[in-house]
Design a protein around this motif. Sequence first.
Motif, PDB file in Angstrom:
ATOM      1  N   ASP A 294      33.715 -13.364  -8.159  1.00  0.00           N
ATOM      2  CA  ASP A 294      33.409 -14.789  -8.091  1.00  0.00           C
ATOM      3  C   ASP A 294      32.927 -15.350  -9.423  1.00  0.00           C
ATOM      4  OD1 ASP A 294      31.072 -13.087  -7.392  1.00  0.00           O
ATOM      5  OD2 ASP A 294      29.997 -14.993  -7.342  1.00  0.00           O
ATOM      6  N   LEU A 295      32.668 -14.461 -10.395  1.00  0.00           N
ATOM      7  CA  LEU A 295      32.202 -14.905 -11.714  1.00  0.00           C
ATOM      8  C   LEU A 295      33.238 -14.629 -12.812  1.00  0.00           C
ATOM      9  CD1 LEU A 295      28.550 -13.548 -11.459  1.00  0.00           C
ATOM     10  CD2 LEU A 295      29.289 -15.926 -11.201  1.00  0.00           C
ATOM     11  N   ALA A 296      34.450 -14.281 -12.413  1.00  0.00           N
ATOM     12  CA  ALA A 296      35.455 -13.851 -13.380  1.00  0.00           C
ATOM     13  C   ALA A 296      36.323 -14.977 -13.929  1.00  0.00           C
ATOM     14  CB  ALA A 296      36.346 -12.781 -12.754  1.00  0.00           C
ATOM     15  N   SER A 297      36.087 -16.212 -13.529  1.00  0.00           N
ATOM     16  CA  SER A 297      36.932 -17.321 -13.982  1.00  0.00           C
ATOM     17  C   SER A 297      36.609 -17.713 -15.423  1.00  0.00           C
ATOM     18  CB  SER A 297      36.740 -18.547 -13.083  1.00  0.00           C
ATOM     19  OG  SER A 297      37.107 -18.251 -11.759  1.00  0.00           O
ATOM     20  N   LYS A 298      37.636 -18.104 -16.159  1.00  0.00           N
ATOM     21  CA  LYS A 298      37.458 -18.578 -17.530  1.00  0.00           C
ATOM     22  C   LYS A 298      36.481 -19.754 -17.553  1.00  0.00           C
ATOM     23  CE  LYS A 298      40.033 -20.349 -21.511  1.00  0.00           C
ATOM     24  NZ  LYS A 298      41.373 -20.712 -22.040  1.00  0.00           N
ATOM     25  N   GLY A 299      35.544 -19.706 -18.490  1.00  0.00           N
ATOM     26  CA  GLY A 299      34.552 -20.763 -18.631  1.00  0.00           C
ATOM     27  C   GLY A 299      33.240 -20.486 -17.929  1.00  0.00           C
ATOM     28  N   THR A 300      33.165 -19.440 -17.114  1.00  0.00           N
ATOM     29  CA  THR A 300      31.914 -19.090 -16.435  1.00  0.00           C
ATOM     30  C   THR A 300      30.865 -18.699 -17.469  1.00  0.00           C
ATOM     31  OG1 THR A 300      33.096 -18.307 -14.478  1.00  0.00           O
ATOM     32  CG2 THR A 300      30.828 -17.553 -14.764  1.00  0.00           C
ATOM     33  N   LEU A 301      29.675 -19.269 -17.335  1.00  0.00           N
ATOM     34  CA  LEU A 301      28.579 -18.978 -18.265  1.00  0.00           C
ATOM     35  C   LEU A 301      27.640 -17.951 -17.660  1.00  0.00           C
ATOM     36  CD1 LEU A 301      27.773 -22.570 -19.605  1.00  0.00           C
ATOM     37  CD2 LEU A 301      29.237 -20.810 -20.618  1.00  0.00           C
ATOM     38  N   LEU A 302      27.355 -16.921 -18.440  1.00  0.00           N
ATOM     39  CA  LEU A 302      26.511 -15.826 -18.003  1.00  0.00           C
ATOM     40  C   LEU A 302      25.480 -15.530 -19.086  1.00  0.00           C
ATOM     41  CD1 LEU A 302      29.500 -13.683 -16.705  1.00  0.00           C
ATOM     42  CD2 LEU A 302      27.828 -14.862 -15.254  1.00  0.00           C
ATOM     43  N   ASP A 303      24.741 -14.449 -18.920  1.00  0.00           N
ATOM     44  CA  ASP A 303      23.680 -14.113 -19.869  1.00  0.00           C
ATOM     45  C   ASP A 303      23.720 -12.614 -20.148  1.00  0.00           C
ATOM     46  OD1 ASP A 303      20.759 -12.962 -20.205  1.00  0.00           O
ATOM     47  OD2 ASP A 303      20.672 -15.022 -20.901  1.00  0.00           O
ATOM     48  N   VAL A 304      23.605 -12.256 -21.432  1.00  0.00           N
ATOM     49  CA  VAL A 304      23.501 -10.856 -21.833  1.00  0.00           C
ATOM     50  C   VAL A 304      22.339 -10.733 -22.816  1.00  0.00           C
ATOM     51  CG1 VAL A 304      24.625  -8.900 -22.960  1.00  0.00           C
ATOM     52  CG2 VAL A 304      25.968 -10.443 -21.528  1.00  0.00           C
ATOM     53  N   ASP A 305      21.317 -10.000 -22.429  1.00  0.00           N
ATOM     54  CA  ASP A 305      20.128  -9.808 -23.277  1.00  0.00           C
ATOM     55  C   ASP A 305      19.527 -11.132 -23.742  1.00  0.00           C
ATOM     56  OD1 ASP A 305      20.436  -7.077 -23.018  1.00  0.00           O
ATOM     57  OD2 ASP A 305      21.438  -6.818 -24.949  1.00  0.00           O
ATOM     58  N   GLY A 306      19.514 -12.116 -22.868  1.00  0.00           N
ATOM     59  CA  GLY A 306      18.920 -13.402 -23.204  1.00  0.00           C
ATOM     60  C   GLY A 306      19.813 -14.319 -24.006  1.00  0.00           C
ATOM     61  N   CYS A 307      21.057 -13.931 -24.231  1.00  0.00           N
ATOM     62  CA  CYS A 307      21.997 -14.747 -25.006  1.00  0.00           C
ATOM     63  C   CYS A 307      23.123 -15.257 -24.112  1.00  0.00           C
ATOM     64  CB  CYS A 307      22.595 -13.935 -26.152  1.00  0.00           C
ATOM     65  SG  CYS A 307      21.379 -13.342 -27.351  1.00  0.00           S
ATOM     66  N   ARG A 308      23.591 -16.465 -24.416  1.00  0.00           N
ATOM     67  CA  ARG A 308      24.676 -17.067 -23.643  1.00  0.00           C
ATOM     68  C   ARG A 308      25.953 -16.255 -23.797  1.00  0.00           C
ATOM     69  NH1 ARG A 308      27.166 -23.136 -23.438  1.00  0.00           N
ATOM     70  NH2 ARG A 308      29.318 -22.568 -23.889  1.00  0.00           N
ATOM     71  N   ALA A 309      26.580 -15.947 -22.683  1.00  0.00           N
ATOM     72  CA  ALA A 309      27.859 -15.232 -22.672  1.00  0.00           C
ATOM     73  C   ALA A 309      28.847 -16.031 -21.841  1.00  0.00           C
ATOM     74  CB  ALA A 309      27.684 -13.832 -22.096  1.00  0.00           C
ATOM     75  N   GLU A 310      30.003 -16.286 -22.404  1.00  0.00           N
ATOM     76  CA  GLU A 310      31.020 -17.079 -21.711  1.00  0.00           C
ATOM     77  C   GLU A 310      32.253 -16.222 -21.434  1.00  0.00           C
ATOM     78  OE1 GLU A 310      33.853 -21.031 -22.340  1.00  0.00           O
ATOM     79  OE2 GLU A 310      32.319 -20.535 -23.811  1.00  0.00           O
ATOM     80  N   VAL A 311      32.776 -16.325 -20.235  1.00  0.00           N
ATOM     81  CA  VAL A 311      34.048 -15.675 -19.917  1.00  0.00           C
ATOM     82  C   VAL A 311      35.147 -16.494 -20.598  1.00  0.00           C
ATOM     83  CG1 VAL A 311      35.657 -15.000 -18.094  1.00  0.00           C
ATOM     84  CG2 VAL A 311      33.191 -14.814 -17.708  1.00  0.00           C
ATOM     85  N   ILE A 312      35.766 -15.921 -21.621  1.00  0.00           N
ATOM     86  CA  ILE A 312      36.787 -16.669 -22.379  1.00  0.00           C
ATOM     87  C   ILE A 312      38.199 -16.366 -21.888  1.00  0.00           C
ATOM     88  CG2 ILE A 312      35.401 -16.963 -24.446  1.00  0.00           C
ATOM     89  CD1 ILE A 312      36.975 -14.619 -25.680  1.00  0.00           C
ATOM     90  N   ALA A 313      38.355 -15.343 -21.078  1.00  0.00           N
ATOM     91  CA  ALA A 313      39.620 -15.050 -20.420  1.00  0.00           C
ATOM     92  C   ALA A 313      39.305 -14.273 -19.153  1.00  0.00           C
ATOM     93  CB  ALA A 313      40.557 -14.251 -21.323  1.00  0.00           C
ATOM     94  N   SER A 314      39.950 -14.634 -18.081  1.00  0.00           N
ATOM     95  CA  SER A 314      39.624 -14.033 -16.789  1.00  0.00           C
ATOM     96  C   SER A 314      40.217 -12.641 -16.617  1.00  0.00           C
ATOM     97  CB  SER A 314      40.133 -14.936 -15.658  1.00  0.00           C
ATOM     98  OG  SER A 314      41.538 -15.102 -15.761  1.00  0.00           O
ATOM     99  N   ARG A 315      40.951 -12.170 -17.640  1.00  0.00           N
ATOM    100  CA  ARG A 315      41.485 -10.814 -17.613  1.00  0.00           C
ATOM    101  C   ARG A 315      41.642 -10.336 -19.048  1.00  0.00           C
ATOM    102  NH1 ARG A 315      45.763  -9.776 -14.476  1.00  0.00           N
ATOM    103  NH2 ARG A 315      45.186 -11.404 -13.012  1.00  0.00           N
ATOM    104  N   PRO A 316      41.669  -9.017 -19.270  1.00  0.00           N
ATOM    105  CA  PRO A 316      41.867  -8.522 -20.624  1.00  0.00           C
ATOM    106  C   PRO A 316      43.292  -8.766 -21.089  1.00  0.00           C
ATOM    107  CG  PRO A 316      41.877  -6.710 -19.074  1.00  0.00           C
ATOM    108  CD  PRO A 316      41.502  -7.941 -18.291  1.00  0.00           C
ATOM    109  N   ASP A 317      43.561  -8.482 -22.370  1.00  0.00           N
ATOM    110  CA  ASP A 317      44.885  -8.683 -22.934  1.00  0.00           C
ATOM    111  C   ASP A 317      45.840  -7.612 -22.424  1.00  0.00           C
ATOM    112  OD1 ASP A 317      46.927  -9.609 -24.668  1.00  0.00           O
ATOM    113  OD2 ASP A 317      46.430  -7.995 -26.056  1.00  0.00           O
TER     114      ASP A 317
END
Length: 317
Positions: A294-317
């Motif tokens: 449910d969080l795998a869509s492009k543009g989803t904003l998340l957090d890693v070690d207190g830093c903003r992390a954005e899903v820039i592609a919903s799947r790897p290359d």
Amino acid sequence: MLTSPPSGYESLREGAAWFDLSNRGRIAARGEDRARLLHAMSTNQVEALKPGEGCYAFFLTAQGRITSDANVLCLADQILIDTEPETADSLTAHIGKHIIADDVTLEDVRGTTCVIAIEGPRAAEALAALGAPVPQAAFAHCPWADRVVAALSATGQPGYRIFAPTTGKAALIAQVESAGATAASSEAVHIVRLENGRPRYGEDISMANLAQETQLDTALSFNKGCYLGQEIVERVRSRGHVNRLLVRLAIERSDPPAPGAAILSGAATAGAITSAAFSPALGRAFALGYVRPDLASKGTLLDVDGCRAEVIASRPD
């Protein structure tokens, strides 16, 4: 954090760079039943391959877990299985234990062959300057005297791999450099593959994963006969659900998070980083990691070690 780009980084991004992949596993499968056996043990259409063609495939356990991935190249007299260093021995053993009455022999050819990669936007030009054939389709390969040139990429950039006798390795590298390719360090290769979202078995994929969790659909054929682990793959497809998916992330920080770092959605754990690197050209960290579907869509904003992390592609290359 890198203070300056590693050797060959700019060439990988903008020109042509070479690097040594001779530590990768290379298994030559020979015998009348080689295609049939590998077809029955892998997730892709090996039996349909003609000489000069190839594919990407997973090898699974009966429980559907990924034991290894491989580039499978169909040559006139053999099938060459190109796999990661971590899985070279285990994959040979995995295939070998399923040879019962089959006319198949497996040979580890790492000792007699080397592999030099040429990658970057001008890789094809460098290859042509060598007088080598330039395969056009992904996984296509062509003979070049006592060498084989294959259209394969480790970084996600346009790329080719030259399989050659070990005895000619030094001469081949000299030729490649004379054609304008610059040597790239392993760190440069690591960074560029993450900028492009290219996963690697041993870092982003492991025995803990089911095939569909990786979202590497090119490894899977749903129009073939039975193969080891197929029951689990089909069960996942019919249910249309896995608990996690591999995605690409851009993280607003200059030092990349460590593998295993938690990915958070609010205060809740959403997944974990598998590999990450800081991009000198793009000024932020890029990573691969598994998150809840449910969080795998492009543009989803998340957090890693207190830093903003954005899903820039919903799947790897």
